[in-house]
Design a protein around this motif. Sequence first.
Motif, PDB file in Angstrom:
ATOM      1  N   ARG A 290       0.823  -1.205   0.000  1.00 45.49           N
ATOM      2  CA  ARG A 290       0.000   0.000   0.000  1.00 45.49           C
ATOM      3  C   ARG A 290       0.858   1.256   0.000  1.00 45.49           C
ATOM      4  NH1 ARG A 290      -4.412  -1.561   4.561  1.00 45.49           N
ATOM      5  NH2 ARG A 290      -5.264  -3.429   3.577  1.00 45.49           N
TER       6      ARG A 290
ATOM      7  N   HIS B  56      -0.551   4.345  -1.414  1.00 42.53           N
ATOM      8  CA  HIS B  56      -1.593   5.104  -0.700  1.00 42.53           C
ATOM      9  C   HIS B  56      -1.071   6.465  -0.234  1.00 42.53           C
ATOM     10  CE1 HIS B  56      -4.423   1.532   0.435  1.00 42.53           C
ATOM     11  NE2 HIS B  56      -4.010   1.487  -0.810  1.00 42.53           N
TER      12      HIS B  56
ATOM     13  N   SER C 130      -6.420   6.251  -2.043  1.00 41.51           N
ATOM     14  CA  SER C 130      -6.743   4.878  -2.423  1.00 41.51           C
ATOM     15  C   SER C 130      -8.230   4.714  -2.721  1.00 41.51           C
ATOM     16  CB  SER C 130      -6.315   3.909  -1.327  1.00 41.51           C
ATOM     17  OG  SER C 130      -6.926   4.258  -0.109  1.00 41.51           O
ATOM     18  N   ASP C 131      -9.062   5.487  -2.048  1.00 40.58           N
ATOM     19  CA  ASP C 131     -10.490   5.319  -2.323  1.00 40.58           C
ATOM     20  C   ASP C 131     -10.993   6.290  -3.384  1.00 40.58           C
ATOM     21  OD1 ASP C 131      -9.864   7.160  -0.434  1.00 40.58           O
ATOM     22  OD2 ASP C 131     -11.374   6.550   1.033  1.00 40.58           O
TER      23      ASP C 131
ATOM     24  N   PHE D  79      -8.905   6.990  -6.326  1.00 38.90           N
ATOM     25  CA  PHE D  79      -7.839   6.952  -7.312  1.00 38.90           C
ATOM     26  C   PHE D  79      -8.368   7.510  -8.633  1.00 38.90           C
ATOM     27  CE2 PHE D  79      -5.099   4.933 -10.419  1.00 38.90           C
ATOM     28  CZ  PHE D  79      -3.859   5.190  -9.867  1.00 38.90           C
TER      29      PHE D  79
ATOM     30  N   THR E 250      -1.680   8.879   4.326  1.00 40.87           N
ATOM     31  CA  THR E 250      -2.541   8.167   3.382  1.00 40.87           C
ATOM     32  C   THR E 250      -3.987   8.626   3.465  1.00 40.87           C
ATOM     33  OG1 THR E 250      -3.116   6.465   4.970  1.00 40.87           O
ATOM     34  CG2 THR E 250      -1.145   6.078   3.653  1.00 40.87           C
TER      35      THR E 250
ATOM     36  N   VAL F 121      -7.238   1.481   4.323  1.00 45.39           N
ATOM     37  CA  VAL F 121      -6.466   2.532   3.668  1.00 45.39           C
ATOM     38  C   VAL F 121      -5.063   2.611   4.261  1.00 45.39           C
ATOM     39  CG1 VAL F 121      -6.347   4.992   3.176  1.00 45.39           C
ATOM     40  CG2 VAL F 121      -8.564   3.831   3.163  1.00 45.39           C
TER      41      VAL F 121
ATOM     42  N   ASN G 210      -1.437   2.171   5.534  1.00 46.71           N
ATOM     43  CA  ASN G 210      -0.364   1.306   5.039  1.00 46.71           C
ATOM     44  C   ASN G 210       0.685   1.015   6.099  1.00 46.71           C
ATOM     45  OD1 ASN G 210       1.248   3.541   5.208  1.00 46.71           O
ATOM     46  ND2 ASN G 210       1.410   3.881   3.015  1.00 46.71           N
TER      47      ASN G 210
END
Lengths: 310, 864, 278
Positions: free
Chosen positions: A75, A78, A83-84, A86, C105, C122, C124
């Motif tokens: 990750r 991220h 990430s949610d 992208f 993040t 989410v 990391n």
Amino acid sequence: MSDTFVTASPHWTWFIIPYFFVGGIAGGAYFLAAALEWFGRPEDRPVIRTAYSLAFWGAVISGALLTIDLGKPFRFWHMLFQSDNFPNVMFKGWSPISFGAWAIMLFGLCAALSMIGAWTDEGRVRTPAAQPLRSGTMLAKLVAGLGGLLGFFVAGYTGVLLTVTNRPIWADSPWLGGLFLASGASTAAAALLLLAPGRGATAGSLAWLESFDMRALVIELILLVLFVGWLWPIRQVWLSVWGLLLLIGVVWAGILWPLRLHARPASAAGGGGMLRNPAAMVLIGGFLLRVVILLASNGIQHQMATAIRR
Amino acid sequence: MGSNMAECHPVAFRWPMKAKLNGAKLIHVDPRFTRTSAVADLHVPIRAGSDIAFLGGLINYVINSQRWNTDPFFKEFVVNYTNAATIINDDFKDTEDLEGVFSGLKGFKEPDFWPENGNLGAYDNASWAYKRGPKGPGPATKDLIAKRAGPPFDDLVRSLKPGPAERDATLQNPHCAFQILKRHFSRYTPEMVEQVCGSPKEKFIKVAEALLENSGRDRTSAFAYAVAWTQHTYGVQMIGCCALLQLLLGNIGRPGAGVMALRGHAAIQGSTDVPTLYHSIHGYLNAPSALRPHETLRDYMAAETAPTSYYGNTPKFLVSYLKSMYGAAATAENDFGYDWHPKILGDHSHIAMFSAMGDGRVKGMCCVGQNPATSLNGQATRRALRQLDWLVVKDNWLTETATHWYLAPEVKNGEVKSADIKTEVFFFPSTQIAEYDGSYTNTQRMLQWHSFATKAPGDCRTDSWFYHNLAKRLRKAYATSTLPRDQGWKNLTWDFDPDPADPAYGTALYPGEISALKVLREINGYQTADPKQHLKGFGDLKDDGSTTCASWIYCGCYPAPDQNMTARREPDPPGVPGAHLKWGWAWPANRRVMYNRASADLKGNPWSERKRWVWWDPNFVNPPDPKTGKPVPHGKWVGYDTPDFAATKAPDAQPKPDGIGLDALSGAQPFIMRADGRGWLFVPAGLVDGPLPTHYEPHESPVQNLLYKQQSSPVHKVWSLGKPWNPIASVGDPKFPYVISTYRLTEHYLAGAMSRWLPWLAELMPELFIEIGKGLAQEKGIKNLDWVVVSSPRGHIRAKALVTDRIGVMKIAGKTIHHVGMPWHWGWMGLSTGDVVNDLTAWVGDPNVSIHEGKAFVCNVERA
Amino acid sequence: MVTITRKRAAVANEAMGFFTDTTVCIGCKACEVACKNWNQLPSTHGGVSEMSGDSYDNTRKLDGTHWRHVKFIEQFDGPYNGRWLMMSDVCKHCVKAGCIEVCPTGAIIRTEFDTVVIQSDVCNGCRACIAGCPFGVIDMNMISGTAQKCTLCYDRMGVGLEPACSKACPTDSIQFGPISELRTRAQKRVDQLKAQGEMRARLYGDDPNGPLGGLNAFYLLVDNPEVYGLPANPQLPTRTLTKSGAMSAATAAVLGVLALVGIRKRRIDEKEGATIDV
Ligand SMILES: Nc1nc2c(c(=O)[nH]1)N[C@H]1C(S)=C(S)[C@@H](COP(=O)(O)OP(=O)(O)OC[C@H]3O[C@@H](n4cnc5c(=O)[nH]c(N)nc54)[C@H](O)[C@@H]3O)O[C@H]1N2
Ligand SMILES: Nc1nc2c(c(=O)[nH]1)N[C@H]1C(S)=C(S)[C@@H](COP(=O)(O)OP(=O)(O)OC[C@H]3O[C@@H](n4cnc5c(=O)[nH]c(N)nc54)[C@H](O)[C@@H]3O)O[C@H]1N2
Ligand code: SF4
Ligand code: SF4
Ligand code: SF4
Ligand code: SF4
Ligand code: SF4
Ligand SMILES: [Mo]
């Protein structure tokens, strides 16, 4: 009792320490290369090329160390993209880790370009596409300029990153960024002093490197004194093996002794042993600096806070 | 006092905390500063085992205080509602007269057929009785027995009525109970309390003052105790002493008052109501015994019926119980099968049985939901277990009891070889409470029904399945026997199989399972002629066999097949006194405060507005008597709770001269289970170790009894006396100089099978430890977390030291005594393991109830 | 484009949180266990651990698998002479949360209940938040490989349930509700304690104008915060960002100048024909 004593350690240890060390060298090296790229002379080219390699491989190793250290290495991205959402970019200018991640990315990119240029110079790369990156070109200078600035950033943000926490030692002064930066510069110069001769560096370049190294060491020493002075209210944190290591390993072996060797060049000419080599000592000192700063803070755990609580 | 409520009853402790927020004062008297002490307004340290001295001190302080002697409330309550005014026999001699023992002390000789009673001595209690006038006319009991009179048994009960007890309402007569107790407790001064208990005098006086301040018309105080008051060689007397104090302070039968027994396991209250106890049959009737005059049904009734209290109904309870045992086979002609009922031989309590087991007198054992290999006197118990031919362990976990034969310390260290143990061990996996339907009865006598939440895994079966099927097989096995002793088995009725055709009582959860509702019906009772006609309450019980009822006190909990009162879940709304009468069902008759007639004064008015609970409403219009159709005069007991009194008996009603049962009591005698309707300050009968609480030292003690020449209770129990597996330290033995107590932690449950296997609980208290004071630690060079060896005459174990100021040094009788303490939850099974603390305790116990003295003994502590 | 801003997002619902009255805590740890049960968190070494020797506290601290932790503080001057403070600690759900500030993040979010939640999918595991929290609340959960802490039972709140820990608390030491309501209740309790003579009674973290903009899990204490292992003046980790950045930039500038000065000196030296100092 400092408020920072009740906080938790992030367990940044044996991946992060070398990362900070290598990142510092890489960043510092790139900066020195950029300075020479812009203001140096053709005879500095071997040093520049060595510095580019250092910067590039340093960036690669840094990125790897940083990624491996993550609880969820896959990750890593991220930190760069949401990430949610992208491909929306993830960037927080007020979070050193966030901007640091971007800085390493861009730094690595610059270093890669510069290295391609250097390889083209050496004839190792022959694609025409790489020709504009050859040294001396404006593009190379621009890339180097940007990379050089990023280099200092990469060398210094690690200290800022530690400062922007609530941990003892790290968060108790504003000097860590500068300290790491100076140390990055001095270790980079030292690394180049060790590596560049093998790549055909000239005496003139080396002399400049060495004099820069000594000046950087002096700055580092001044910052270290400021840093330790700032921590006076929590001086008990040094009553440990880390305090001893700071004094002997960092201050004496890593700064004072190389400075002394430098001041009395005759003894240095005698050759033989690492102890006689200021550059090696600077590298060791720079590494120990990071060991001490990270582990001394990590060592202050809940138990210590309990003991203090009465 | 006598419990660590916050740690052992944390959920119930919600209410003391609520009271505290409302301004109540919380006091904790405990050898340790515990989590209860932490939130109490006052913690008073006390040496384990010295509570009678403390309570006696309070009694002495109270009756000599200005407040108690000037506020008329106390006199009114004590003179009328207690036996303070009752005159005791002239030949009674108190501990004052006999250097610490009462009149009637004699030796005890173990009968050959059951030499496991353990008593060191016994009392003949004849001299403790009330002084009485001549008995009224009427047929003699023995003639009625000879004539096989009854049913009905009213004449038999009437013939038991003694002459009237003499009273002196001025309390001046030197032989009245009050004067006797006043003299008895006169030695218990604050200075003496400090000497004996190690409790600072100032703190003791603070407790006394707080109690006085918070008792009276407008205020009440309550005591909560648990096993810190039971696990002694005089535990019953400790509790009695508290009851005595509370009666003197008018703190019984009123809201916010009382002596609350905080019971242990869920449903442990139920297990004594519908007993797994050896010495009583359901509903606290004494078990027929070979040691008492219980030859025939009528002998039993004559011996066990108190004619002038609600217990005057004993024949009805007993006959209904026998009908439940033997069903149609129980008839008036065969005395309802009384002769088939087993009789006990003596003490068959836990330790007595293990003592017998150790002597090879017990062949097999079903161990269901207990872990004796660690929970009581570990090494002696395990030695006894090794003498068995067979052992059944039915548990949720492989307990130490199930694995003792290959994992116990003595096997591991080679003292005992597994191969030499002849016992065959069977393990039956059991269900957990969430895996079956049923009820449990907890501390406040409340029955609450629970439904299964999930099915048990694998072959796990309920305990009722086990006993149900065992009973069916045994019945089959005895079906053809002609031996008289087997007639009980032959005639036993056993109707608990669910009836698929009639699901009124539920269906089976597991193959071969019982119907839990049918069991509840059996306990509640029904009209013999029609089992679907449930009894509505124990008022319905008959002594002629027309009613069937296993446990009279539970009668009314299940008044109709579709009316399970125990399953109710309706709390009272906020802002009302909160008797919560629609939540579950409490015995007797859904009463939440027992003897609550005492919450009103002689005339039936509440003692105060603030403490209103149950009162006499003179204007209440009663319906005509349902049986006779005759009109009933106005007036009824009403209130927030179910009144614990004859509902329409006026406060000024007089006893009927010829009356039995409640008719023998007036309208102002609240304690309807007592033969004189009064609370007993002086206990003329029922206790085997004296009519008044007296301070004795624990069986093992570092000091001499400061109050009397008699060191420890003269009649307490020591099992396996003199046997090598039960050695005892002498008084002040220098080898074992410290006082030790054992107790619980919130984080673990008893012998630990239910908590030490659970990672979430194991990590909270991962290791066995001993709490020792800083002074002793310094003296012995013990640092926090050091391993130490704790030893008693019975053995030694290892534990980690937890050095703290929450326990420590005391000055007892001028001597410096170190007090230490250990939680006892550990054993060798589970995630968190540790040595067995009960390897230190002795087979020594209370003479009334045979509980072991786990709370106070002596030990030594050394660095490991 | 979803931009990441430093500004505090508007909170949709009323702010919810905890008021913990440490004076009625009995140290039963029901809250700890309820939390573990609801969140299915593992135990230290599967329950086979060692005692800490620090009073009755054996779980020692808040971390990635202990989202609630009960502290035991023995304040004694001699045998039986003193007091035993207990406090159930948890994430403070800071109105200005250090953990959110530093998380690179965006895993840590402020919810519609004004609580602070780490999105485990989410995160990391960079651990910046651990060092960034002024209270030492967060730590890694080695099983998930991510940083974890109390979610204020976001999943339960979403369906109208009270958090598991406060629900389990037998004495209502942990009280859950709208922050504004809790503040009033807490102030009443302080007044009551003061009237009873406990002059050390105080609230910690109740002040929206105080440190971190107030804590949505605030406390009633009867001693200095340090006694309970709480920072007297909790601060955001970013408090020294500007200063530290400026110092670094200054250092960079000085070093840059020194480098250039060196290059220039080399040129001048050569012009003057000086030999090079090797
Ligand atoms: N968490 C938890 N709860 C439980 C249990 C459990 O194992 N764990 N067990 C349940 C059971 S079966 C029971 S019986 C109850 C027992 O409940 P409690 O009786 O409250 O439990 P204990 O911890 O055995 O003892 C209570 C206190 O007695 C003190 N003490 C020891 N000796 C004396 C003495 O002579 N006088 C006085 N005044 N105090 C003394 C001890 O220091 C201890 O704090 O708890 C029930 N609840
Ligand atoms: N030194 C010392 N010793 C003591 C005490 C003390 O204070 N000090 N306290 C005493 C007291 S008060 C008590 S109550 C005893 C308790 O002593 P025990 O009753 O021997 O101990 P528990 O651990 O409660 O054992 C109960 C067992 O039942 C199992 N179990 C749970 N549910 C079920 C079920 O539905 N069916 C079946 N078949 N099994 C089930 C559990 O797994 C557990 O193994 O210890 C006594 N021993
Ligand atoms: S263990 Fe069960 S019975 Fe005991 S306090 Fe907790 S909830 Fe109540
Ligand atoms: S207490 Fe720590 S983890 Fe919790 S919200 Fe505040 S900064 Fe974040
Ligand atoms: S560990 Fe996870 S939650 Fe914490 S700062 Fe890093 S990414 Fe954010
Ligand atoms: S709110 Fe939920 S997650 Fe937070 S401590 Fe309580 S139970 Fe655990
Ligand atoms: S559940 Fe409540 S009383 Fe128990 S430890 Fe937690 S906060 Fe304290
Ligand atoms: Mo018990």
